[in-house]
Design an enzyme around this catalytic site. Sequence first.
Site, PDB file in Angstrom:
ATOM      1  N   HIS A  29       0.833  -1.207   0.000  1.00 62.76           N
ATOM      2  CA  HIS A  29       0.000   0.000   0.000  1.00 62.76           C
ATOM      3  C   HIS A  29       0.874   1.266   0.000  1.00 62.76           C
ATOM      4  CE1 HIS A  29      -3.700   2.295   1.371  1.00 62.76           C
ATOM      5  NE2 HIS A  29      -2.728   3.149   1.659  1.00 62.76           N
ATOM      6  N   GLU A  30       1.797   1.349   0.944  1.00 63.13           N
ATOM      7  CA  GLU A  30       2.636   2.544   1.047  1.00 63.13           C
ATOM      8  C   GLU A  30       3.634   2.633  -0.108  1.00 63.13           C
ATOM      9  OE1 GLU A  30       1.897   4.863   3.031  1.00 63.13           O
ATOM     10  OE2 GLU A  30       0.417   3.703   4.152  1.00 63.13           O
TER      11      GLU A  30
END
Length: 225
Positions: A29-30
């Site tokens: 995600h990051e």
Amino acid sequence: MDFLNKILSVPLEQLPFYLIVLVIAFTVHEFSHAYFAYKFGDPTAKLMGRVTLNPAVHFDLLGIILLLIAGFGWARPVPVNRDNFKSPRLMGVVVSAAGPLSNFFMAVLGTFVYALLISTGVLTSISNAKVVEAIIIFFQLFGMMNFFLFLFNLIPLPPLDGYRIVEDLVPHRFRAKLQQFEQWSVFIFLLILFIPVLREHTIKPIYMMAYGLYYHFMNVFLHLM
């Protein structure tokens, strides 16, 4: 052991699987935020070493603990300077959406692989029952947790990605009003965390929608196979 079970929102025996799933989900995600920001011309995340799939760079211990205890949490936010984008608002939306969409794609991919293991008879060919159980738990959690993170991060409350998307989409005259609202975001999350009736009407429905998405895609994949 009983004490830990009462504290954690997940069964203690499934805790290792949750941790593995969450580390993968948060890391991708990051990374997705950082990758697209860098590709669009913002070197901020790159200079801070965030364009990487190394979990240690993105890991936030408190965020993981809260997710296990309260049902929601976070990783270390990726710093983004939208002023470096050629089209700050459009590219800002893409960068913000990249994180939740990465969870969606991981959920769909994980569900597909699990359906493939079932339909091809791979699971039934494994004689070790504990190995089969571990595979089932992992893939079910991987699909459902990634669907949950996809939906949860689209909530238009700061500092979630949904809020950043709305912030980039609304006219400039509304952005100042939205930014005034940001200071209250921490209190809103604390209320959701500690007041059961609010959790019942916020976090629980998102989990239910995540379950629905998971079983929908599972049924589709199994039907196609």
